[in-house]
Every structure is written in structure tokens, then in C-alpha cells.
Design a protein around this motif. Sequence first.
Motif, PDB file in Angstrom:
ATOM      1  N   VAL A  59       0.803  -1.237   0.000  1.00  0.00           N
ATOM      2  CA  VAL A  59       0.000   0.000   0.000  1.00  0.00           C
ATOM      3  C   VAL A  59       0.827   1.274   0.000  1.00  0.00           C
ATOM      4  CG1 VAL A  59      -2.100  -0.941   0.999  1.00  0.00           C
ATOM      5  CG2 VAL A  59      -0.222  -0.260   2.508  1.00  0.00           C
ATOM      6  N   GLY A  60       2.135   1.128  -0.306  1.00  0.00           N
ATOM      7  CA  GLY A  60       2.857   2.387  -0.464  1.00  0.00           C
ATOM      8  C   GLY A  60       4.070   2.561   0.432  1.00  0.00           C
ATOM      9  N   GLY A  61       4.312   1.646   1.338  1.00  0.00           N
ATOM     10  CA  GLY A  61       5.580   1.657   2.071  1.00  0.00           C
ATOM     11  C   GLY A  61       5.715   2.772   3.097  1.00  0.00           C
ATOM     12  N   LYS A  62       6.962   3.158   3.303  1.00  0.00           N
ATOM     13  CA  LYS A  62       7.337   4.001   4.445  1.00  0.00           C
ATOM     14  C   LYS A  62       6.651   5.346   4.479  1.00  0.00           C
ATOM     15  CE  LYS A  62      11.946   1.999   4.293  1.00  0.00           C
ATOM     16  NZ  LYS A  62      11.657   1.065   5.394  1.00  0.00           N
ATOM     17  N   GLY A  63       6.413   5.959   3.303  1.00  0.00           N
ATOM     18  CA  GLY A  63       5.867   7.320   3.323  1.00  0.00           C
ATOM     19  C   GLY A  63       4.572   7.408   4.094  1.00  0.00           C
ATOM     20  N   LEU A  64       3.930   6.248   4.285  1.00  0.00           N
ATOM     21  CA  LEU A  64       2.625   6.236   4.964  1.00  0.00           C
ATOM     22  C   LEU A  64       2.762   6.630   6.426  1.00  0.00           C
ATOM     23  CD1 LEU A  64       1.229   2.930   3.463  1.00  0.00           C
ATOM     24  CD2 LEU A  64       0.397   5.232   2.995  1.00  0.00           C
ATOM     25  N   PHE A  65       3.996   6.554   6.961  1.00  0.00           N
ATOM     26  CA  PHE A  65       4.175   6.887   8.374  1.00  0.00           C
ATOM     27  C   PHE A  65       4.602   8.335   8.598  1.00  0.00           C
ATOM     28  CE2 PHE A  65       3.197   3.024  10.293  1.00  0.00           C
ATOM     29  CZ  PHE A  65       3.847   1.962   9.705  1.00  0.00           C
ATOM     30  N   VAL A  66       4.894   9.072   7.509  1.00  0.00           N
ATOM     31  CA  VAL A  66       5.449  10.419   7.751  1.00  0.00           C
ATOM     32  C   VAL A  66       4.637  11.551   7.128  1.00  0.00           C
ATOM     33  CG1 VAL A  66       7.772   9.460   7.916  1.00  0.00           C
ATOM     34  CG2 VAL A  66       7.008  10.448   5.750  1.00  0.00           C
ATOM     35  N   LYS A  67       3.785  11.230   6.133  1.00  0.00           N
ATOM     36  CA  LYS A  67       3.127  12.294   5.351  1.00  0.00           C
ATOM     37  C   LYS A  67       2.374  13.289   6.237  1.00  0.00           C
ATOM     38  CE  LYS A  67       3.305  13.587   1.357  1.00  0.00           C
ATOM     39  NZ  LYS A  67       4.695  14.034   1.417  1.00  0.00           N
TER      40      LYS A  67
END
Length: 310
Positions: A59-67
Motif C-alpha cells: 500500500v505504499g511503504g514508508k511514506g505512509l508513516f510520515v506524510k
Amino acid sequence: MSQSSPERIVIATRESRLALWQAEHIKARLEALHPGCRVELLGMTTRGDQILDRPLAKVGGKGLFVKELETALLDGRADIAVHSMKDVPMMMEPEFALPCITAREVPLDAFVSSRYESLADMPPGAVVGTSSLRRESQIHAQYPFLGVTSLRGNLDTRLRKLDEGQYDAIILAAAGLTRLGLGERIRSVMPAEVSLPAAGQGALGIECLAARTDVIGWLQPLVDADTTACVLAERAVARALAGSCEVPLGAYAVMREGRLWLRGFVARPDGSTIVRAEREGAPAEAEALGRALADDLRAQGAEAILAELG
Ligand SMILES: NCc1[nH]cc(CCC(=O)O)c1CC(=O)O
């Protein structure tokens, strides 16, 4: 209060127990560093926290935790964001900076089980819980007779699922457990040779807007030079190999007698092929060392694996 001392710092943070512990840890360090400064937490939920029914890789990886945290920096609701470095995307937008990486805790993976001491102790058919392709590929490569099943959710959820018997063992970052006072759940710390950590694992990073030179100045005393060199080298490996959750990839650097010792691997998710490399170099050349190691991995077969994974 002098210009160089902050009067108020707002920290954007996810609201998992681990994220809040990390934010409170940085809060306490900033308060000690800048007496009289009011340090506040601005909690928020990210998409990475909400999507729990499938592996992040899908579902999109790491960026999902910082956006969402970065949005709070952009709109001025927060001055800094505290992250686990392993959750920070390898490519950052130019308006952001990561001026501070603090001293690393145990960067290795932890084997958690009430039945077995380690992977080597597990009988054929026993099931390990992880959603990390990095961890899964290394298990398949070394212990092909073990089962690996997806494990999502925050740390407490993962431990509950283990205690409910959904797995015979689970693998977590040792740093997450020790920070939350759950070190006693660690049956054994996994040697890097068995489970090479993710780039940045165990290190905390503080992000701010690149234009906030005032904030960057306030954070400098929290910077740990050795950890910064190690994490920069590790992230350079992952960035050069287009590291994301989709690629089973590990990168781990330690400082030894003033030199950086960097190891990395790339593998097929099923562990049928695993390519490893190591290099040592000067801390000042950390990112170049990481890129050179990535070239070594490509030359030794990682290119074919990456091409397959797309
Ligand atoms: N999103 C998973 C994640 N991000 C950071 C940590 C652990 C803490 C750290 O590496 O600093 C974890 C848990 C895990 O890998 O078990």
C-alpha cells in the motif's frame, strides 16, 4: 530569552505507544538542553497506522508513516517531527531536512517466543510472524523448513497475537521492545549474520522544514556523529537500490576503530537467492560507501533480483 534559545517547540508525532515514547524522549532531551523552553507534543494518526489489513509493501511503504507529520511542519502546527529512521523514506522532498539523528539503541532484530530460544531452535513447520520482506527472505534463505506468516499492527498488537498462539515466534526490532520496557520479552537478540537490520533501524531522526535554520541550530547538540555516519551509509545503500518495503534488503553499519564497517544484502522474497556484500571506509564518506556497496550488490546479482521485483 536569547535569540538562539527557543521559547516553544512543537513536536509532531504518531500516536502509537512507541512513537509517543520516542517523542517524549526527544521532548525531555530538548527541555534539558533548553531550560525554560515549552516543548509540546502534537499527536496524529498516519495512514500507515490505519492500514492494518495488508502488508505495507502493498500500500505504499514508508511514506505512509510520515506524510501527515510533514503536513504539520508545512502548515506551521509543528516545528519538528520525530521518526524511527527506518520509517523515513529514502528520498525526501527538498522542503524538508533531517538535521538530527540521535544515538542509536540496539539496532538488531529480536526473536520473541515463549516456546523457542531462536530460529535455529524451531522444528520444521513452526511459524514465524513478520510482515517484513527483509526478515522473511532471510528466514527462508537460512531456515527454509519454517513457515512465515504476515504480522501487522502496533507492537502491543503483535505481542498479543503471539500470546494468543497465532505464531510460534515473532520478530521485532529490539529497540522498540527495550524503549517500551518490554526487553524481557526478547528471547534472543538476532545476530546481524542471521537477520541483517533495516537501514536506520534503532535510530531516531528529527525532521524539520529545510528553511528552519533556527530549529536546525537548536537540534545540533542532540546529533550523534557515529550513528549519523552509520545511518547515512545504510540509507545510501537502500536509496541506490531503490529501497522500499517491496525489496527484501538490509543494510547495517557499525563504527570500528574510527572506520565505518558496512554490510548489505538483497534477496528474493522466498530467499532462493541472497546476495551479500561488505565494505569499510571513512565516516566522512558514508554516503559514497553506501553507493559503492550498492554497486557491489548489483554486480553480484542484485540487479537481476531488483529487475524481477520491478
Ligand atoms: N514500522 C515498524 C518499526 N519502525 C521502527 C521500529 C522499531 C524502532 C526503531 O527501529 O527505531 C519498528 C518496529 C519493528 O521493526 O519491529
